[in-house]
Design an enzyme around this catalytic site. Structure first.
Site, PDB file in Angstrom:
ATOM      1  N   LYS A  22      44.661  24.370  39.403  1.00  0.00           N
ATOM      2  CA  LYS A  22      43.714  24.895  40.396  1.00  0.00           C
ATOM      3  C   LYS A  22      43.282  26.292  39.963  1.00  0.00           C
ATOM      4  CE  LYS A  22      43.411  27.420  43.912  1.00  0.00           C
ATOM      5  NZ  LYS A  22      42.019  27.842  43.775  1.00  0.00           N
ATOM      6  N   GLY A  40      49.314  35.255  40.498  1.00  0.00           N
ATOM      7  CA  GLY A  40      48.423  35.784  41.534  1.00  0.00           C
ATOM      8  C   GLY A  40      49.116  36.899  42.289  1.00  0.00           C
ATOM      9  N   GLU A  59      54.266  34.681  38.658  1.00  0.00           N
ATOM     10  CA  GLU A  59      53.868  35.905  37.943  1.00  0.00           C
ATOM     11  C   GLU A  59      52.970  36.663  38.905  1.00  0.00           C
ATOM     12  OE1 GLU A  59      55.149  36.560  35.148  1.00  0.00           O
ATOM     13  OE2 GLU A  59      55.801  34.606  34.426  1.00  0.00           O
ATOM     14  N   CYS A  68      47.298  42.501  35.424  1.00  0.00           N
ATOM     15  CA  CYS A  68      48.553  42.631  36.172  1.00  0.00           C
ATOM     16  C   CYS A  68      49.435  43.728  35.586  1.00  0.00           C
ATOM     17  CB  CYS A  68      49.291  41.308  36.203  1.00  0.00           C
ATOM     18  SG  CYS A  68      49.392  40.560  34.586  1.00  0.00           S
TER      19      CYS A  68
HETATM   20  P1  NAD Z   1      45.482  35.435  44.649  1.00  0.00           P
HETATM   21  O1  NAD Z   1      46.934  35.419  44.938  1.00  0.00           O
HETATM   22  O2  NAD Z   1      44.561  35.746  45.728  1.00  0.00           O
HETATM   23  O3  NAD Z   1      45.006  34.030  44.075  1.00  0.00           O
HETATM   24  C1  NAD Z   1      45.645  33.433  42.966  1.00  0.00           C
HETATM   25  C2  NAD Z   1      45.434  31.939  43.047  1.00  0.00           C
HETATM   26  O4  NAD Z   1      46.133  31.434  44.188  1.00  0.00           O
HETATM   27  C3  NAD Z   1      43.985  31.500  43.211  1.00  0.00           C
HETATM   28  O5  NAD Z   1      43.760  30.314  42.473  1.00  0.00           O
HETATM   29  C4  NAD Z   1      43.908  31.246  44.696  1.00  0.00           C
HETATM   30  O6  NAD Z   1      42.884  30.343  45.043  1.00  0.00           O
HETATM   31  C5  NAD Z   1      45.271  30.647  44.968  1.00  0.00           C
HETATM   32  N1  NAD Z   1      45.698  30.703  46.375  1.00  0.00           N
HETATM   33  C6  NAD Z   1      45.262  31.541  47.347  1.00  0.00           C
HETATM   34  N2  NAD Z   1      45.862  31.254  48.520  1.00  0.00           N
HETATM   35  C7  NAD Z   1      46.703  30.217  48.285  1.00  0.00           C
HETATM   36  C8  NAD Z   1      47.602  29.481  49.101  1.00  0.00           C
HETATM   37  N3  NAD Z   1      47.763  29.753  50.390  1.00  0.00           N
HETATM   38  N4  NAD Z   1      48.326  28.500  48.530  1.00  0.00           N
HETATM   39  C9  NAD Z   1      48.207  28.230  47.215  1.00  0.00           C
HETATM   40  N5  NAD Z   1      47.354  28.876  46.393  1.00  0.00           N
HETATM   41  C10 NAD Z   1      46.608  29.868  46.923  1.00  0.00           C
HETATM   42  O7  NAD Z   1      45.344  36.421  43.406  1.00  0.00           O
HETATM   43  P2  NAD Z   1      44.022  36.833  42.654  1.00  0.00           P
HETATM   44  O8  NAD Z   1      43.322  37.786  43.556  1.00  0.00           O
HETATM   45  O9  NAD Z   1      43.302  35.663  42.119  1.00  0.00           O
HETATM   46  O10 NAD Z   1      44.622  37.597  41.390  1.00  0.00           O
HETATM   47  C11 NAD Z   1      45.010  38.921  41.442  1.00  0.00           C
HETATM   48  C12 NAD Z   1      46.524  39.047  41.533  1.00  0.00           C
HETATM   49  O11 NAD Z   1      47.140  38.324  40.468  1.00  0.00           O
HETATM   50  C13 NAD Z   1      46.996  40.468  41.353  1.00  0.00           C
HETATM   51  O12 NAD Z   1      47.997  40.778  42.300  1.00  0.00           O
HETATM   52  C14 NAD Z   1      47.581  40.490  39.959  1.00  0.00           C
HETATM   53  O13 NAD Z   1      48.512  41.466  39.699  1.00  0.00           O
HETATM   54  C15 NAD Z   1      48.129  39.130  39.825  1.00  0.00           C
HETATM   55  N6  NAD Z   1      48.252  38.762  38.417  1.00  0.00           N
HETATM   56  C16 NAD Z   1      49.503  38.702  37.847  1.00  0.00           C
HETATM   57  C17 NAD Z   1      49.667  38.386  36.514  1.00  0.00           C
HETATM   58  C18 NAD Z   1      51.037  38.300  35.859  1.00  0.00           C
HETATM   59  O14 NAD Z   1      51.149  37.770  34.768  1.00  0.00           O
HETATM   60  N7  NAD Z   1      52.063  38.785  36.491  1.00  0.00           N
HETATM   61  C19 NAD Z   1      48.539  38.110  35.744  1.00  0.00           C
HETATM   62  C20 NAD Z   1      47.276  38.183  36.347  1.00  0.00           C
HETATM   63  C21 NAD Z   1      47.157  38.496  37.694  1.00  0.00           C
END
Ligand code: NAD
Length: 479
Positions: free
Chosen positions: A175, A228, A250, A284
């Site tokens: 997804k 995320g 992550e 991140c």
């Molecule tokens: P997000 O958590 O909003 O979304 C991430 C994914 O989760 C998307 O595909 C989203 O549609 C999905 N999602 C949202 N709500 C959900 C739910 N209730 N159930 C299941 N899936 C759901 O994050 P974002 O805004 O897309 O990304 C930014 C975040 O990601 C930042 O906090 C960043 O630090 C983190 N990030 C971490 C790493 C790492 O390797 N640690 C890498 C990249 C980004």
């Protein structure tokens, strides 16, 4: 103008979403609509899970070397489509073409080749237990995997999950983030073309609260691998508990880049600037807290300010652009709100702090000086081009500040004292520490953090463990 319409990829076919709804995908560089993208439903997730379950036996039971050959072919196809993938990733997420060319696409291809090589090397062990038994272990695929991907590196982070899961013989439902779904759909097609059988790799686009939720709740999913935000990650862990799905998370970061007075200040500030401004800070492991020893604090602030002002912010497709827009209007608002919070807290915005232009989501590279460790801009992940420069006195002070957030993803340390850098690297609470450099990742090294930065590690052999279950087998030798 008719926009291209993108359907789901389930069981080897592009299919319209059950509910018939499509969202409009926006180019963050100029806010124009670029595509209509299927909004998956819980019923679509059901179909994808059924397809992935059906495909599991054939894919996991295939000769390991054959699976490897398919993945090598997949890598070759990705390479042959390099230009198309660069264009798609840049258009969807606003990343400068040059940086996708230099980093994302080569890393994606490298990841697939690396895990293609793993396919026939996922060994068990013969373990001596008793003389009258042959006891050994095998590693079996964990089963059907849900891979939930964020928008900041859709291709690269997506492949960090897909490639090892496929190598281990798992099947997947991916997804992508709702606002950057295009590259995942395309690589799903290329996987099919490479010979990945239908149903092994399914792509279901749509909302996290619908598609993501349905995946996490589905009893037919054996593992969730998520990248995320910490808040969504927490919900995923709670949801996965219902049937004890395995979970890898992550999450975010607020990484400290620690510069001692005896460092190569020119090299340190150059890397510190790219550590926070690369990908418009939407990384991140962005070095969003730049900790500077007091004797060189003013010099580092001046150099960072000059570097921030020299960054060429603009159209991601234009040659010479070094920073594109942030990904969405919502993300731009979040970043600009944090700038106001920083000012209210008493920090000084010595560079940037504003939107650039009125079309496209451009934020000027921002440097905050006089930041105190307790301020919100020093504690909370902004996920934008905003550096907080924090002074420190000595080693203990540096480690106390660096370790003083809820995150622990990555950190950097700069000094010419070799004893000091090793000591500090040991004391920093971080999954990755860079010494006299910043920001490199490689699929061969473990990646991840603890606390609000997540749970478990991706990459390397850690990912092989993530996507397999060990099994112990006893064979009696008694006659
Ligand atoms: P997000 O958590 O909003 O979304 C991430 C994914 O989760 C998307 O595909 C989203 O549609 C999905 N999602 C949202 N709500 C959900 C739910 N209730 N159930 C299941 N899936 C759901 O994050 P974002 O805004 O897309 O990304 C930014 C975040 O990601 C930042 O906090 C960043 O630090 C983190 N990030 C971490 C790493 C790492 O390797 N640690 C890498 C990249 C980004």
């Amino acid at each position: 103008m008719d926009l291209p319409k993108h359907d789901l990829l389930i069981d080897g076919k592009r299919v319209p979403p059950g509910g018939g709804d499509y969202s409009t995908d926006i180019n963050p560089a100029d806010e124009t609509p670029i595509a209509r993208v299927a909004q998956g439903t819980a019923e679509d997730v059901e179909r994808a899970v059924q397809a992935a379950r059906r495909a599991l036996k054939g894919w996991s039971g295939m000769r390991a070397a054959t699976r490897g050959r398919i993945l090598y072919r997949f890598a070759d196809l990705l390479e042959a489509h390099t230009e198309e993938l660069i264009a798609l990733e840049s258009l969807d997420g606003g990343k400068p073409l040059a940086s996708v060319r230099r980093q994302d696409v080569p890393a994606v291809i490298d990841t697939v080749r690396y895990y293609a090589g793993w396919c026939d090397k996922i060994n068990g062990q013969v373990v001596p237990t008793r003389p009258d038994a042959l006891t050994y272990t095998v590693r079996e695929p964990v089963g059907v995997v849900a891979a939930i991907v964020p928008w900041n590196f859709p291709l690269m982070i997506g492949m960090w999950k897909m490639a090892p899961a496929l190598a281990c013989g798992c099947t997947l439902i991916v997804k992508p983030a709702e606002i950057t779904p295009l590259s995942a759909l395309r690589i799903g097609e290329l996987a099919l073309e490479a010979g990945v059988p239908p149903g092994v790799l399914n792509i279901v686009t749509g909302k996290g609260s619908v598609v993501g939720n349905a995946l996490v709740a589905h009893p037919g999913i054996d593992k969730v691998t998520f990248t995320g935000s910490p808040s969504v990650g927490r919900g995923i862990m709670q949801g996965a508990a219902a049937n004890f799905k395995r979970v890898t998370l992550e999450l975010g970061g607020k990484s400290a880049n620690v510069i001692f007075a005896d460092a190569d200040i020119e090299a340190a500030t150059r890397a510190a600037a790219s550590g926070i401004f690369f990908n418009a800070g939407q990384v991140c492991s962005a070095g969003s807290r730049i900790l500077v020893q007091r004797p060189v604090y003013d010099e580092v602030v001046d150099r960072l300010t000059a570097r921030a002002k020299a960054i060429r912010v603009g159209d991601p497709a234009a040659p010479g652009t070094t920073m594109g827009p942030v990904v969405s209007a919502a993300q731009m608002k979040t970043v600009l709100d944090y700038v106001e919070i920083g000012k209210r807290e008493g920090a000084s915005a010595v560079a940037g702090g504003t939107r650039i232009g009125e079309r496209g989501f451009y934020v000027a590279p921002t440097v905050f000086a006089n930041v105190e460790h307790e301020m919100r801009i020093s504690q909370e992940e902004i996920f934008g081009p905003v550096a907080s420069v924090i002074p420190f006195d000595d080693e203990d002070d540096a480690v106390r500040i660096a370790n003083g957030t809820a995150f622990s993803l990555a950190a950097g340390v700069w000094s010419r004292d070799i004893g000091r850098v090793h000591k500090i690297a040991g004391e920093l609470r971080a999954g990755t520490v860079w010494i006299n450099t910043y920001g490199y990742t490689d699929v061969r090294l473990p990646w991840g953090g603890s606390g609000d930065s997540g749970l478990g590690r991706e990459h390397g052999d850690a990912a092989i463990e993530n996507f397999t279950e060990p099994k112990a087998i006893w064979l009696s030798l008694r006659s």
